[in-house]
Design a protein around this motif. Structure first.
Motif, PDB file in Angstrom:
ATOM      1  N   GLY A   1      83.231 -25.985  75.703  1.00 45.76           N
ATOM      2  CA  GLY A   1      83.986 -25.765  76.537  1.00 45.76           C
ATOM      3  C   GLY A   1      84.343 -25.910  77.654  1.00 45.76           C
ATOM      4  O   GLY A   1      83.379 -26.643  78.378  1.00 45.76           O
ATOM      5  N   GLY A   2      85.654 -26.374  78.286  1.00 49.60           N
ATOM      6  CA  GLY A   2      85.860 -26.920  79.307  1.00 49.60           C
ATOM      7  C   GLY A   2      87.361 -27.630  79.503  1.00 49.60           C
ATOM      8  O   GLY A   2      88.097 -27.556  80.196  1.00 49.60           O
ATOM      9  N   LEU A   3      87.529 -28.337  78.522  1.00 47.18           N
ATOM     10  CA  LEU A   3      86.524 -29.138  77.407  1.00 47.18           C
ATOM     11  C   LEU A   3      85.755 -30.183  77.852  1.00 47.18           C
ATOM     12  O   LEU A   3      86.260 -30.987  78.800  1.00 47.18           O
ATOM     13  CB  LEU A   3      87.548 -29.511  76.316  1.00 47.18           C
ATOM     14  N   THR A   4      84.409 -30.113  77.416  1.00 49.79           N
ATOM     15  CA  THR A   4      83.537 -31.151  77.816  1.00 49.79           C
ATOM     16  C   THR A   4      83.036 -32.143  76.888  1.00 49.79           C
ATOM     17  O   THR A   4      83.133 -31.830  75.852  1.00 49.79           O
ATOM     18  CB  THR A   4      82.587 -30.615  78.945  1.00 49.79           C
ATOM     19  N   TRP A   5      82.325 -33.047  77.284  1.00 51.97           N
ATOM     20  CA  TRP A   5      81.776 -33.913  76.359  1.00 51.97           C
ATOM     21  C   TRP A   5      80.692 -34.802  76.868  1.00 51.97           C
ATOM     22  O   TRP A   5      80.720 -35.256  78.144  1.00 51.97           O
ATOM     23  CB  TRP A   5      82.600 -34.805  75.572  1.00 51.97           C
ATOM     24  N   GLY A   6      79.820 -35.177  75.982  1.00 54.84           N
ATOM     25  CA  GLY A   6      78.888 -35.972  76.706  1.00 54.84           C
ATOM     26  C   GLY A   6      78.135 -36.936  75.542  1.00 54.84           C
ATOM     27  O   GLY A   6      78.039 -36.236  74.430  1.00 54.84           O
ATOM     28  N   ALA A   7      77.605 -38.047  75.598  1.00 57.02           N
ATOM     29  CA  ALA A   7      76.735 -38.738  74.717  1.00 57.02           C
ATOM     30  C   ALA A   7      75.840 -39.701  75.512  1.00 57.02           C
ATOM     31  O   ALA A   7      75.920 -40.204  76.749  1.00 57.02           O
ATOM     32  CB  ALA A   7      77.611 -39.726  73.867  1.00 57.02           C
ATOM     33  N   ILE A   8      74.543 -39.681  74.906  1.00 57.39           N
ATOM     34  CA  ILE A   8      73.601 -40.603  75.282  1.00 57.39           C
ATOM     35  C   ILE A   8      72.955 -41.312  74.401  1.00 57.39           C
ATOM     36  O   ILE A   8      72.672 -40.816  73.333  1.00 57.39           O
ATOM     37  CB  ILE A   8      72.345 -39.379  75.894  1.00 57.39           C
ATOM     38  N   THR A   9      72.486 -42.699  74.728  1.00 56.73           N
ATOM     39  CA  THR A   9      71.631 -43.519  73.852  1.00 56.73           C
ATOM     40  C   THR A   9      70.320 -43.593  74.494  1.00 56.73           C
ATOM     41  O   THR A   9      70.211 -43.866  75.701  1.00 56.73           O
ATOM     42  CB  THR A   9      72.379 -44.935  73.918  1.00 56.73           C
TER      43      THR A   9
END
Length: 313
Positions: free
Chosen positions: A300-308
């Motif tokens: 929600g937010g809309l948000t996003w995140g990615a991690i290596t």
């Protein structure tokens, strides 16, 4: 300085709620829920177990796994959408439960992306040299904000917690790259309805957004790390819906056997989703030292995140 996960722990409530439970009061079925979402069951906390209780149980495990004492923690970051109060925060109450005095503590709200946001914030604080061991917790008790009369959302959500001690780790290990973002114009598609205090979701719009952003963010994080999809040993997406997860996996070019799936056991647990998957794969010996992992989520937010991240202390 290499910063990564020095200790890890997770907790899910004992109460198992299977799909058959919903058949008595909603127009749905176990077969439909399983096919459309991949969910078979979820865990719900009881009335006597709230968000901070879940966070505490996961945190104790993470601190023990890190081989440190609670007093060695010098900051607490809690990713949650379901704190007991606007303030004091879950971070404040968790600090007190752990018996840690006067260390910085805060809650962070990025919904289902919260664990990634928490890890990256902790990384920056540790790299600054001002902090050594930061406790990052992803926790939600979504059962208390789920509208049980809404067939489209009632079946989705569960409760749980995961915690990581973020510290300096050995050379070559830890967080290699990340991708964070948000699009406030999509906030109307997934939010907490102020009229009834329950989750509202426009499933069609959220699905379209998630399918696109999960793949894009994963690819960017892998590229930033100077890696390719074949270098990834385990893909751990936010456990929202098996169809979204499969789409993200295909866009990243990861074989099916390398994707973690825990949505069948826990449902969508928001900020706890990726940690619960990590715990499952550790328990099954599917994550080993020096494995390259990719975490990705949206919320929600809309948000996003990615991690290596390269696993190991």
């Amino acid at each position: 300085m290499n910063v990564g996960i020095k200790g890890f722990g997770a907790y899910a409530p004992e109460n198992v709620v299977d799909n058959a439970y919903f058949e008595s009061f909603l127009e749905t079925s176990d077969e439909w829920i399983s096919k459309m979402t991949g969910i078979k069951e979820r865990r719900w906390a009881g009335e006597d177990e709230d968000t901070t209780d879940l966070a505490y149980k996961a945190s104790v495990k993470a601190i023990e796994d890190a081989g440190i004492e609670a007093n060695d923690i010098d900051m607490i970051i809690v990713a949650t959408s379901t704190g007991e109060y606007p303030f004091p925060t879950v971070g404040n109450m968790l600090q007190n439960r752990l018996g840690i005095s006067k260390v910085a503590s805060m809650d962070q709200l990025a919904a289902c992306s919260g664990f990634m946001y928490g890890l990256i914030n902790a990384k920056q604080f540790v790299q600054s040299g001002d902090y050594k061991n930061i406790l990052v917790v992803g926790v939600d008790k979504l059962s208390k904000i789920t509208d049980m009369t809404d067939r489209s959302t009632a079946i989705l959500f569960g409760d749980g917690a995961g915690a990581a001690v973020v510290s300096e780790v050995s050379e070559g290990r830890g967080i290699l790259s990340y991708e964070l973002g948000s699009d406030g114009s999509g906030g109307e598609y997934l939010y907490l309805n102020p009229d009834n205090g329950k989750i509202f979701m426009n499933g069609r719009e959220v699905f379209k957004f998630a399918v696109r952003i999960m793949g894009e963010a994963s690819n960017r994080a892998v590229e930033k790390a100077g890696l390719q999809s074949e270098d990834v040993d385990m893909f751990i997406p936010h456990q929202a819906n098996i169809r979204i997860m499969e789409s993200a996996r295909e866009r990243l070019g990861i074989p099916k056997e390398k994707m973690s799936v825990s949505v069948d056991k826990f449902g969508n647990t928001s900020a706890a989703s990726i940690p619960l998957s990590i715990a499952q794969e550790l328990e099954n010996n599917r994550i080993k030292d020096d494995d390259v992992l990719v975490f990705v989520g949206f919320g929600g937010g809309l948000t996003w995140g990615a991690i290596t991240l390269k696993w190991g202390k």
